[in-house]
Design an enzyme around this catalytic site. Sequence first.
Site, PDB file in Angstrom:
ATOM      1  N   VAL A  69       0.829  -1.195   0.000  1.00 47.81           N
ATOM      2  CA  VAL A  69       0.000   0.000   0.000  1.00 47.81           C
ATOM      3  C   VAL A  69       0.867   1.251   0.000  1.00 47.81           C
ATOM      4  O   VAL A  69       1.884   1.307   0.691  1.00 47.81           O
ATOM      5  CB  VAL A  69      -0.885   0.018   1.278  1.00 47.81           C
ATOM      6  CG1 VAL A  69      -1.754   1.264   1.343  1.00 47.81           C
ATOM      7  CG2 VAL A  69      -1.720  -1.246   1.391  1.00 47.81           C
ATOM      8  N   CYS A  70       0.437   2.273  -0.763  1.00 50.43           N
ATOM      9  CA  CYS A  70       1.047   3.605  -0.668  1.00 50.43           C
ATOM     10  C   CYS A  70      -0.062   4.642  -0.852  1.00 50.43           C
ATOM     11  O   CYS A  70      -1.239   4.336  -0.673  1.00 50.43           O
ATOM     12  CB  CYS A  70       2.179   3.781  -1.675  1.00 50.43           C
ATOM     13  SG  CYS A  70       1.646   3.915  -3.394  1.00 50.43           S
ATOM     14  N   ARG A  71       0.286   5.847  -1.237  1.00 48.75           N
ATOM     15  CA  ARG A  71      -0.728   6.893  -1.374  1.00 48.75           C
ATOM     16  C   ARG A  71      -1.623   6.657  -2.584  1.00 48.75           C
ATOM     17  O   ARG A  71      -2.835   6.722  -2.499  1.00 48.75           O
ATOM     18  CB  ARG A  71      -0.072   8.288  -1.466  1.00 48.75           C
ATOM     19  CG  ARG A  71      -1.089   9.437  -1.428  1.00 48.75           C
ATOM     20  CD  ARG A  71      -0.442  10.781  -1.631  1.00 48.75           C
ATOM     21  NE  ARG A  71       0.057  10.946  -2.984  1.00 48.75           N
ATOM     22  CZ  ARG A  71      -0.693  11.253  -4.047  1.00 48.75           C
ATOM     23  NH1 ARG A  71      -1.977  11.419  -3.917  1.00 48.75           N
ATOM     24  NH2 ARG A  71      -0.139  11.381  -5.238  1.00 48.75           N
ATOM     25  N   MET A  97      -4.085   4.725  -0.759  1.00 53.67           N
ATOM     26  CA  MET A  97      -4.871   5.310   0.316  1.00 53.67           C
ATOM     27  C   MET A  97      -5.834   6.377  -0.196  1.00 53.67           C
ATOM     28  O   MET A  97      -6.858   6.640   0.425  1.00 53.67           O
ATOM     29  CB  MET A  97      -3.949   5.889   1.400  1.00 53.67           C
ATOM     30  CG  MET A  97      -3.180   4.830   2.166  1.00 53.67           C
ATOM     31  SD  MET A  97      -4.235   3.602   2.982  1.00 53.67           S
ATOM     32  CE  MET A  97      -4.998   4.614   4.262  1.00 53.67           C
TER      33      MET A  97
END
Length: 103
Positions: A69-71, A97
Amino acid sequence: MPYTETKIPEITPKEVKEMIKQGKDPSLVDVRELQEVMAGKIENAKHIPLGEVLRRFDELDKDKEHIIVCRSGNRSELASEWLHQKGYKVKNMVGGMVDWNKS
């Protein structure tokens, strides 16, 4: 999109939320920077900033599948490629996210 010989499998935030809702306990690895994570992260996600992934990958269970997961999904795609090359089973959470907070 970076060149890869193998396409990294993808999963949507909605699918991850459904897994959690069903009581599954997916291994989530958040590769954002500390200040981003401090603003909020998925419960139980392990924080390993992108710049530390290649030094800390041994903290991850090689027998489990990990959702990265990242932005927005770009850094997590890169981390997914690195971990895949090390023999890990990974999926990239597309939309990151940004989409998690929308869904």
